[in-house]
Design a protein around this motif. Structure first.
Motif, mmCIF file in Angstrom:
data_model
loop_
_atom_site.group_PDB
_atom_site.id
_atom_site.type_symbol
_atom_site.label_atom_id
_atom_site.label_comp_id
_atom_site.label_asym_id
_atom_site.label_seq_id
_atom_site.Cartn_x
_atom_site.Cartn_y
_atom_site.Cartn_z
ATOM 1 N N LYS A 65 94.704 95.683 -20.272
ATOM 2 C CA LYS A 65 93.749 96.784 -20.137
ATOM 3 C C LYS A 65 93.700 97.331 -18.707
ATOM 4 N N MET A 66 94.418 96.713 -17.794
ATOM 5 C CA MET A 66 94.408 97.168 -16.409
ATOM 6 C C MET A 66 95.366 98.343 -16.226
ATOM 7 N N PHE A 67 95.152 99.088 -15.152
ATOM 8 C CA PHE A 67 96.127 100.083 -14.709
ATOM 9 C C PHE A 67 96.137 100.051 -13.191
ATOM 10 N N SER A 68 97.182 100.586 -12.601
ATOM 11 C CA SER A 68 97.325 100.481 -11.155
ATOM 12 C C SER A 68 97.603 101.828 -10.519
ATOM 13 N N ARG A 69 97.275 101.899 -9.241
ATOM 14 C CA ARG A 69 97.586 103.081 -8.426
ATOM 15 C C ARG A 69 98.035 102.606 -7.045
ATOM 16 N N ARG A 70 99.042 103.278 -6.524
ATOM 17 C CA ARG A 70 99.548 102.956 -5.192
ATOM 18 C C ARG A 70 98.958 103.918 -4.167
ATOM 19 N N VAL A 71 98.619 103.389 -3.001
ATOM 20 C CA VAL A 71 98.057 104.217 -1.940
ATOM 21 C C VAL A 71 98.708 103.863 -0.611
ATOM 22 N N THR A 72 98.725 104.848 0.262
ATOM 23 C CA THR A 72 99.134 104.638 1.651
ATOM 24 C C THR A 72 97.940 105.015 2.522
ATOM 25 N N VAL A 73 97.506 104.084 3.339
ATOM 26 C CA VAL A 73 96.258 104.225 4.084
ATOM 27 C C VAL A 73 96.543 104.361 5.571
ATOM 28 N N ASP A 74 95.837 105.261 6.230
ATOM 29 C CA ASP A 74 95.906 105.397 7.684
ATOM 30 C C ASP A 74 94.885 104.445 8.295
ATOM 31 N N LEU A 75 95.347 103.281 8.717
ATOM 32 C CA LEU A 75 94.439 102.262 9.245
ATOM 33 C C LEU A 75 93.873 102.634 10.612
ATOM 34 N N ALA A 76 94.426 103.666 11.242
ATOM 35 C CA ALA A 76 93.923 104.096 12.545
ATOM 36 C C ALA A 76 92.633 104.901 12.413
ATOM 37 N N LEU A 77 92.344 105.388 11.219
ATOM 38 C CA LEU A 77 91.120 106.147 11.023
ATOM 39 C C LEU A 77 89.896 105.256 11.174
ATOM 40 N N SER A 78 88.823 105.834 11.665
ATOM 41 C CA SER A 78 87.559 105.100 11.734
ATOM 42 C C SER A 78 87.001 104.957 10.329
ATOM 43 N N PRO A 79 86.151 103.969 10.082
ATOM 44 C CA PRO A 79 85.551 103.841 8.749
ATOM 45 C C PRO A 79 84.828 105.106 8.296
ATOM 46 N N GLN A 80 84.132 105.748 9.201
ATOM 47 C CA GLN A 80 83.421 106.960 8.825
ATOM 48 C C GLN A 80 84.383 108.079 8.457
ATOM 49 N N ALA A 81 85.486 108.182 9.184
ATOM 50 C CA ALA A 81 86.487 109.203 8.878
ATOM 51 C C ALA A 81 87.111 108.969 7.507
ATOM 52 N N VAL A 82 87.275 107.705 7.135
ATOM 53 C CA VAL A 82 87.828 107.372 5.824
ATOM 54 C C VAL A 82 86.921 107.892 4.711
ATOM 55 N N LEU A 83 85.622 107.710 4.880
ATOM 56 C CA LEU A 83 84.682 108.207 3.873
ATOM 57 C C LEU A 83 84.609 109.728 3.884
ATOM 58 N N ASP A 84 84.616 110.319 5.065
ATOM 59 C CA ASP A 84 84.552 111.781 5.176
ATOM 60 C C ASP A 84 85.722 112.431 4.448
ATOM 61 N N ALA A 85 86.894 111.792 4.522
ATOM 62 C CA ALA A 85 88.099 112.367 3.927
ATOM 63 C C ALA A 85 88.012 112.455 2.407
ATOM 64 N N LEU A 136 92.092 86.950 -12.792
ATOM 65 C CA LEU A 136 93.230 87.867 -12.888
ATOM 66 C C LEU A 136 94.214 87.699 -11.734
ATOM 67 N N ASN A 137 93.996 86.663 -10.918
ATOM 68 C CA ASN A 137 94.849 86.405 -9.756
ATOM 69 C C ASN A 137 94.861 87.598 -8.798
ATOM 70 N N LEU A 138 93.684 88.192 -8.622
ATOM 71 C CA LEU A 138 93.504 89.315 -7.714
ATOM 72 C C LEU A 138 92.473 88.963 -6.658
ATOM 73 N N LYS A 139 92.472 89.746 -5.604
ATOM 74 C CA LYS A 139 91.390 89.709 -4.623
ATOM 75 C C LYS A 139 90.857 91.129 -4.473
ATOM 76 N N PRO A 140 89.601 91.290 -4.074
ATOM 77 C CA PRO A 140 89.038 92.637 -4.006
ATOM 78 C C PRO A 140 89.835 93.550 -3.081
ATOM 79 N N ALA A 141 90.046 94.773 -3.525
ATOM 80 C CA ALA A 141 90.720 95.769 -2.692
ATOM 81 C C ALA A 141 89.841 96.121 -1.505
ATOM 82 N N SER A 142 90.458 96.545 -0.421
ATOM 83 C CA SER A 142 89.687 96.953 0.751
ATOM 84 C C SER A 142 89.008 98.289 0.477
ATOM 85 N N PRO A 143 87.851 98.533 1.100
ATOM 86 C CA PRO A 143 87.214 99.845 0.925
ATOM 87 C C PRO A 143 88.075 100.989 1.449
ATOM 88 N N TYR A 144 88.932 100.714 2.434
ATOM 89 C CA TYR A 144 89.856 101.742 2.916
ATOM 90 C C TYR A 144 90.785 102.182 1.777
#
Length: 207
Positions: A65-85, A136-144
């Motif tokens: 029942k799971m599905f997946s999505r791949r992402v590329t994250v800019d780790l240089a962004l500030s946390p606030q900038a990540v949410l603003d985006a 499910l042999n997972l760990k929580p995804a990062s908020p980023y």
């Protein structure tokens, strides 16, 4: 890109053989006494196999029942900038936002709903949710990573309200969650002891 975990027609001979190989290796390492094992085989062997298959079925059904999505994250962004985006309306605790874990630059996020039996009156606690990640042999995804998923697809949370959680430096649960509510796309980043409702999807990454 979304990848759905689609079941095949049925378990294959090769898969059965692999399970037999894994089980055999584990039993050989167990050091169990032969005489007692023989007694178990004669009196409870069939029941043990039935229970093993039931456990496997539970895991397979959850994964299918799971599905997946791949992402590329800019780790240089500030946390606030990540949410603003994301462009979502923000309901956040600034201190929790500032301490959001960054995770990895590239991730594959697996979205799932916990098994129905772990809910209590339609709710699941963070502690019980963490056990579902482990199941499910997972760990929580990062908020980023979760924010980037919702940035890439702003309508995602319209049909899949989604969240993740983590513990802060003091061991308190924090969360990031995206959903559509009252006609707006919202993001919540807070420290909260409340349980999750059963409409949420959760994002995990491979351990």
């Amino acid at each position: 890109m979304t990848q759905v975990m689609t079941p095949s027609e049925g378990i294959t001979t090769g898969q059965i053989g692999k399970f037999q190989e894994l089980l055999g290796a584990a039993l050989r390492k167990s050091g169990l006494p032969s005489a007692s094992v023989q007694q178990v085989l004669e009196t409870q062997g069939g029941e043990l196999v039935t229970n093993l298959v039931a456990t496997l079925r539970t895991v397979v059904e959850a994964i299918s029942k799971m599905f997946s999505r791949r992402v590329t994250v800019d780790l240089a962004l500030s946390p606030q900038a990540v949410l603003d985006a994301t462009g979502h309306t923000q309901y956040v605790d600034a201190n929790v936002v500032a301490a959001m874990p960054r995770g990895q630059a590239e991730d594959e996020l697996f979205f799932f709903k916990p098994r129905p039996e772990v809910y209590r009156n339609g709710l699941i606690s963070d502690e019980a949710l963490e056990q579902e990640f482990d199941f499910l042999n997972l760990k929580p995804a990062s908020p980023y990573s979760l924010a980037k998923t919702n940035q890439d697809d702003p309508a995602f949370a319209d049909t899949h309200p989604n969240g993740t959680h983590w513990k802060d430096a003091d061991g308190r649960w924090c969360f990031a969650a995206f959903r559509r509510w009252n006609g707006k796309r919202n993001v919540y980043v807070r420290r909260d002891g409340n349980d999750w409702n059963d409409y949420w999807w959760f994002a995990g990454v491979r351990k």
